[in-house]
Write an enzyme that holds these catalytic residues in place. Structure first.
Site, PDB file in Angstrom:
ATOM      1  CB  SER A 190      -7.174   5.569   6.337  1.00  0.00           C
ATOM      2  OG  SER A 190      -7.430   5.297   4.994  1.00  0.00           O
ATOM      3  CG  HIS A 242      -2.138   0.821   1.083  1.00  0.00           C
ATOM      4  ND1 HIS A 242      -3.292   0.287   0.574  1.00  0.00           N
ATOM      5  CD2 HIS A 242      -2.412   2.121   1.338  1.00  0.00           C
ATOM      6  CE1 HIS A 242      -4.227   1.226   0.546  1.00  0.00           C
ATOM      7  NE2 HIS A 242      -3.704   2.357   1.000  1.00  0.00           N
ATOM      8  CG  ASP A 263     -10.638   3.644   4.867  1.00  0.00           C
ATOM      9  OD1 ASP A 263     -10.177   4.665   5.412  1.00  0.00           O
ATOM     10  OD2 ASP A 263     -10.248   3.239   3.764  1.00  0.00           O
ATOM     11  CE  LYS A 309      -7.381   1.721   2.276  1.00  0.00           C
ATOM     12  NZ  LYS A 309      -7.703   3.022   2.821  1.00  0.00           N
ATOM     13  NE  ARG A 363      -8.444  11.163   6.640  1.00  0.00           N
ATOM     14  CZ  ARG A 363      -7.606  10.242   6.110  1.00  0.00           C
ATOM     15  NH1 ARG A 363      -8.054   9.057   5.773  1.00  0.00           N
ATOM     16  NH2 ARG A 363      -6.354  10.497   5.952  1.00  0.00           N
TER      17      ARG A 363
HETATM   18  N1  URA Z   1      -4.146   5.979   1.588  1.00  0.00           N
HETATM   19  C1  URA Z   1      -5.140   5.489   2.345  1.00  0.00           C
HETATM   20  O1  URA Z   1      -5.606   4.383   2.126  1.00  0.00           O
HETATM   21  N2  URA Z   1      -5.637   6.260   3.327  1.00  0.00           N
HETATM   22  C2  URA Z   1      -5.159   7.490   3.614  1.00  0.00           C
HETATM   23  O2  URA Z   1      -5.634   8.109   4.530  1.00  0.00           O
HETATM   24  C3  URA Z   1      -4.093   7.980   2.816  1.00  0.00           C
HETATM   25  C4  URA Z   1      -3.607   7.203   1.811  1.00  0.00           C
END
Ligand code: URA
Length: 432
Positions: free
Chosen positions: A185, A84, A163, A189, A170
């Site tokens: 966040s 990620h 999320d 995930k 956000r």
């Molecule tokens: N990527 C994400 O999944 N969440 C964030 O808050 C920022 C980048």
């Protein structure tokens, strides 16, 4: 029963909030009992006051509990990896890493997000592929990781719905760039999707949410801590985001560049980051190899065409048209030329990200729809020598007025001087 207005006030005044109260707020938001405006105010209070590690853990946990979780390892009977990014401009790394790692025999199951602010999102990029489905059911997701070796999906009503909502909120309330909100966040995930080993790409610099190495280290350590609590292996790469990654910025343009990279014809900086991330994921997998061998296998999957074959299998498995010519194209392509001889001394990532956003590649409000064909291609990057009149960038726009504005914005993002700048590698540091 929690009282959202009271929690907002206490956080605004710098108080710590109890785990149960955070859970009540997040779960209430996910079910629609807490409205957007109160959650937005809470996020802004967090932006200014921060969250303690305990509160960050409670937030992550509540977000995970807003939906179901998957134990990919148990479902597949083997170790699954994930990656990620914290978000950047031109960051299409996951699109190339997924099929390369799968071609090396390691399953990758990933839950991605949409564009945030001036940064693009993996889901938006994937949705530029006609027919591509980002909302698989949990059973479909597990089956695809098992049978195809790679699946990339979005948060859904089942998986981390909190999320999905918070991310969108956000994005349009200037509350993205806060360490605890980003960490919760991303890690909610990652933990809900069930991978055991995770490589996190923490972007640093002008176009990143973390502007300095110190801030990036703090985010890396927070996410490693959340992973450790959950028994996962996490490695963080701190990587350069002072300029866009690769050349393409914009959804379909980035999909094309990711595919070119999977074929071994990608831009140098992007190819380096992709191969490095693949090497680390393979070393963390159950193949029992080190990073050097991981790098060798990733390179050979690119070289022998097996990574491209995995790309096709993956796109088709998620309902997409794997034929490149099916990707949307902008109506107008305008070239931007260098105003003088010299070297590109800087190429502002935020400015390019915003130029792409204004062209229609991202959202300015939650309801905005994306134009998948538009964006910017940066032909010249930091350090490149250029001659007056040489093409340094292309604007892909929906019409001529948008191309005029895009060309102005992109030209302003380039600094051209007589001397080459100091070299800055794409990989700056690794945090374990
Ligand atoms: N990527 C994400 O999944 N969440 C964030 O808050 C920022 C980048």
């Amino acid at each position: 029963m929690i009282r959202p207005a009271e929690l907002i006030q206490r956080k605004r005044d710098g108080e710590e909030i109890a785990d149960g109260e955070i859970a009540g707020l997040v779960l209430g938001y996910a079910t629609g009992e807490v409205p957007d405006y109160q959650m937005a105010a809470f996020c802004m209070a967090v932006y200014f006051r921060g969250l303690s590690s305990r509160e960050t853990f409670a937030l992550t946990d509540a977000m995970i509990r807003s939906g179901e979780t998957i134990d990919l390892g148990a479902a597949l009977g083997r170790k699954v990896v994930d990656k990620h990014s914290t978000g950047g401009v031109g960051d299409k790394t996951s699109l190339a890493v997924g099929p390369i790692v799968a071609a090396c025999g390691v399953p990758l199951g990933k839950m991605s997000g949409r564009g945030l602010g001036h940064t693009g999102g993996t889901l938006d990029k994937l949705e530029s592929i006609p027919g591509f489905r980002t909302e698989l059911t949990i059973d479909e997701f597990v089956a695809q990781v098992r049978d195809v070796g790679v699946a990339i999906i979005g948060q859904t009503a089942d998986l981390v719905p909190a999320d999905k909502l918070l991310y969108g909120l956000r994005d349009v309330t200037a509350t993205v760039d806060q360490v605890s909100l980003i960490a919760a966040s991303i890690m909610s995930k990652k933990l809900a999707a069930g991978a055991h080993a995770i490589v996190l790409d923490v972007k640093v610099g002008d176009g990143a949410f973390m502007k300095t190495l110190e801030e990036a280290r703090a985010l890396a350590e927070t996410m490693i801590g959340l992973g450790r609590e959950a028994g996962r292996q996490v490695v963080c790469l701190l990587t350069d985001m002072d300029q866009p990654l690769g050349a393409a910025v914009g959804n379909a343009l980035e999909v094309r560049e990711a595919l070119e990279t999977v074929r071994g014809r990608g831009p140098a900086d992007f190819t380096e980051l992709v191969l490095d991330a693949c090497a680390r994921l393979l070393a963390l997998s159950d193949l029992g190899i080190d990073e050097q061998e991981g790098r060798r296998r990733a390179e050979s999957a690119v070289g022998d065409g097996s990574a491209e074959a995995a790309w096709r299998r993956w796109i088709e498995a998620q309902g997409g048209d794997a034929d490149e010519s099916a990707l949307p194209r902008a109506a107008v392509v305008r070239e931007v030329t260098a105003p003088a001889d010299g070297h590109v001394t800087a190429l502002g990532a935020t400015a390019i990200g915003n130029a792409a956003l204004h062209l229609g590649a991202g959202r300015r409000t939650k309801e905005d729809t994306i134009d998948h064909g538009v964006g910017v291609v940066c032909r010249a990057k930091r350090g490149d020598a250029v001659r007056r009149g040489e093409v340094i960038a292309e604007i892909h726009a929906r019409d001529e007025p948008a191309a005029d504005e895009g060309a102005r914005d992109v030209l302003a993002a380039y600094a051209i001087g007589p001397d080459p700048p100091h070299e800055r590698p794409v990989l700056l540091e690794v945090v374990y």
